[in-house]
Design a protein around this motif. Structure first.
Motif, PDB file in Angstrom:
ATOM      1  N   GLY A 187      11.652  -9.767  -0.846  1.00  0.00           N
ATOM      2  CA  GLY A 187      12.406  -9.206  -1.931  1.00  0.00           C
ATOM      3  C   GLY A 187      13.876  -9.547  -2.119  1.00  0.00           C
ATOM      4  N   GLU A 188      14.307  -9.690  -1.238  1.00  0.00           N
ATOM      5  CA  GLU A 188      15.894 -10.261  -1.105  1.00  0.00           C
ATOM      6  C   GLU A 188      15.869 -11.544  -1.586  1.00  0.00           C
ATOM      7  OE1 GLU A 188      14.406  -9.031   1.555  1.00  0.00           O
ATOM      8  OE2 GLU A 188      15.528  -7.005   2.324  1.00  0.00           O
ATOM      9  N   ILE A 189      15.061 -12.484  -1.089  1.00  0.00           N
ATOM     10  CA  ILE A 189      14.930 -14.185  -1.404  1.00  0.00           C
ATOM     11  C   ILE A 189      14.529 -14.096  -3.118  1.00  0.00           C
ATOM     12  CG2 ILE A 189      13.885 -16.243  -1.135  1.00  0.00           C
ATOM     13  CD1 ILE A 189      13.745 -15.294   1.906  1.00  0.00           C
ATOM     14  N   LEU A 190      13.607 -13.564  -3.323  1.00  0.00           N
ATOM     15  CA  LEU A 190      13.271 -13.449  -4.977  1.00  0.00           C
ATOM     16  C   LEU A 190      14.303 -13.049  -5.800  1.00  0.00           C
ATOM     17  CD1 LEU A 190       9.673 -12.142  -4.974  1.00  0.00           C
ATOM     18  CD2 LEU A 190      10.429 -14.551  -5.432  1.00  0.00           C
ATOM     19  N   TYR A 191      15.142 -11.797  -5.189  1.00  0.00           N
ATOM     20  CA  TYR A 191      16.273 -11.440  -6.032  1.00  0.00           C
ATOM     21  C   TYR A 191      17.212 -12.605  -6.109  1.00  0.00           C
ATOM     22  CZ  TYR A 191      19.867  -8.247  -7.911  1.00  0.00           C
ATOM     23  OH  TYR A 191      20.903  -7.537  -8.586  1.00  0.00           O
ATOM     24  N   GLN A 203      11.407  -8.589  -7.924  1.00  0.00           N
ATOM     25  CA  GLN A 203      12.793  -8.704  -7.567  1.00  0.00           C
ATOM     26  C   GLN A 203      13.434  -9.940  -8.195  1.00  0.00           C
ATOM     27  OE1 GLN A 203      13.081  -5.706  -6.731  1.00  0.00           O
ATOM     28  NE2 GLN A 203      14.756  -6.153  -5.690  1.00  0.00           N
ATOM     29  N   LEU A 204      12.539 -10.886  -8.376  1.00  0.00           N
ATOM     30  CA  LEU A 204      12.847 -12.152  -9.506  1.00  0.00           C
ATOM     31  C   LEU A 204      13.308 -11.816 -10.618  1.00  0.00           C
ATOM     32  CD1 LEU A 204      12.731 -15.683  -9.051  1.00  0.00           C
ATOM     33  CD2 LEU A 204      10.666 -14.915 -10.422  1.00  0.00           C
ATOM     34  N   GLU A 205      12.761 -11.430 -11.353  1.00  0.00           N
ATOM     35  CA  GLU A 205      13.115 -10.582 -12.397  1.00  0.00           C
ATOM     36  C   GLU A 205      14.532  -9.921 -12.585  1.00  0.00           C
ATOM     37  OE1 GLU A 205      10.299 -10.516 -11.324  1.00  0.00           O
ATOM     38  OE2 GLU A 205       8.486 -11.110 -12.652  1.00  0.00           O
TER      39      GLU A 205
END
Length: 139
Positions: free
Chosen positions: A33-37, A96-98
């Protein structure tokens, strides 16, 4: 028999899902989650929009789904994402990327520290994004 391959140079939805929903979670593990954010924020820096009104068309072009602005105020905005990849269940994907992408676009355009939270609604098969900024935190 060989797999049917698309030769036009564009990625298929299946190829995207292989990477996004199967490879990345296993490689990134508990920090997915953190990395995708932060990856979403990086994508926003490389592909800036010039108006918040361009967000929905970017999402469609990226194959992320239909992004709809539900409401907006001086301090926050709410979006709804529909028609994302149909073959993956909403509870199996982190959005989280979005969220990072949206946060960075708002931050760049407004010059104010901005965060975005993805809130999947499993029963409706949609994702809501809550975008918040602090007018006192200029960047």
């Amino acid at each position: 028999m060989p797999l049917n391959r698309k030769t036009s140079g564009s990625a298929t939805q299946f190829g995207y899902e292989l990477l996004r929903d199967h490879l990345l979670p296993s490689v990134l593990g508990v920090h997915e989650g953190e990395i995708l954010y932060w990856a979403g924020k990086e994508i926003a820096r490389k592909f800036p929009i010039f108006s918040i009104d361009e967000l929905p068309s970017f999402f469609v072009e990226a194959g992320w789904g239909n992004l709809i602005l539900l409401k907006s105020s001086k301090k926050e905005a709410y979006y709804e994402l529909t028609d994302h990849a149909e073959s993956i269940k909403i509870e199996e994907r982190k959005f989280q990327l979005e969220a990072g992408f949206i946060a960075e676009q708002y931050q760049k355009l407004n010059g104010i520290l901005t965060e975005c939270y993805a809130e999947p609604e499993r029963k409706k098969d949609i994702v809501q994004f809550h975008v918040k900024w602090d007018l006192k935190m200029s960047i």
